[in-house]
Design an enzyme around this catalytic site. Structure first.
Site, PDB file in Angstrom:
ATOM      1  CB  VAL A   1      -0.915   0.006   1.234  1.00 13.08           C
ATOM      2  CG1 VAL A   1      -1.596   1.331   1.409  1.00 13.08           C
ATOM      3  CG2 VAL A   1      -1.932  -1.108   1.113  1.00 13.08           C
ATOM      4  N   PRO A   2       0.719   2.081  -1.008  1.00  9.92           N
ATOM      5  CG  PRO A   2      -0.066   3.197  -2.922  1.00  9.92           C
ATOM      6  CD  PRO A   2      -0.241   1.946  -2.099  1.00  9.92           C
ATOM      7  CB  CYS A   3       1.147   4.464   3.555  1.00  5.56           C
ATOM      8  SG  CYS A   3       2.652   3.507   3.614  1.00  5.56           S
ATOM      9  CG  HIS A   4       4.632   6.800  -0.865  1.00  5.81           C
ATOM     10  ND1 HIS A   4       4.751   5.442  -1.026  1.00  5.81           N
ATOM     11  CD2 HIS A   4       4.464   7.342  -2.089  1.00  5.81           C
ATOM     12  CE1 HIS A   4       4.675   5.198  -2.341  1.00  5.81           C
ATOM     13  NE2 HIS A   4       4.487   6.323  -3.004  1.00  5.81           N
TER      14      HIS A   4
ATOM     15  CG  PHE B   1       4.583   8.871   5.316  1.00  6.59           C
ATOM     16  CD1 PHE B   1       3.281   8.651   4.899  1.00  6.59           C
ATOM     17  CD2 PHE B   1       5.334   9.847   4.700  1.00  6.59           C
ATOM     18  CE1 PHE B   1       2.750   9.390   3.876  1.00  6.59           C
ATOM     19  CE2 PHE B   1       4.808  10.590   3.675  1.00  6.59           C
ATOM     20  CZ  PHE B   1       3.514  10.361   3.256  1.00  6.59           C
TER      21      PHE B   1
END
Length: 109
Positions: free
Chosen positions: A54-57, A69
DNA sequence: CATACCGTCCAAT
DNA sequence: ATTGGACGGTATG
């Protein structure tokens, strides 16, 4: 074991809906998944049971700031994310989104 | 089941 | 602008 609840599953989906070079805020994301709390999202992202799938960035605060983050607002990992984001087309300035136009409204678009 | 903790948002000053 | 409180969900005992 991925103990993902319905809530986290929605977050995961929403994150995947974000195109490259686009960012979303916790609130917008929460709104999309019908979650009234962005707080839970931030915490879920920090734990990120599905990391780094998951590209939480790509999720930033409502201030257009990174907000932190992995529990750090200023760290080497944060700088690394900024580098990735800028490569995607998202420019962050001093930890803040340089172009708010890069914000994508999952609930709108 | 209840409590504590996490991180962000909103509101008040 | 700054600070504090509130909110929602997770994790753990």
């Amino acid at each position: 074991m991925k103990k993902v609840t319905d809530f986290q599953a929605k977050v995961y989906e929403a994150l995947k809906l974000i195109p490259e070079g686009r960012v979303t805020t916790y609130k917008l994301l929460g709104k999309f998944i019908d979650c009234k709390s962005s707080q839970a999202i931030g915490q879920a992202l920090k734990k990120n049971p599905f990391a780094p799938d998951v590209p939480c960035h790509r999720v930033i605060k409502t201030d257009l700031s990174i907000g932190g983050f992995y529990g750090e607002v200023t760290g080497e990992k944060i700088t690394d994310k900024l580098k990735i984001l800028s490569k995607e087309g998202v420019i962050f300035e001093d930890g803040f989104l340089a172009d708010e136009k890069q914000l994508i409204d999952l609930a709108k678009r």
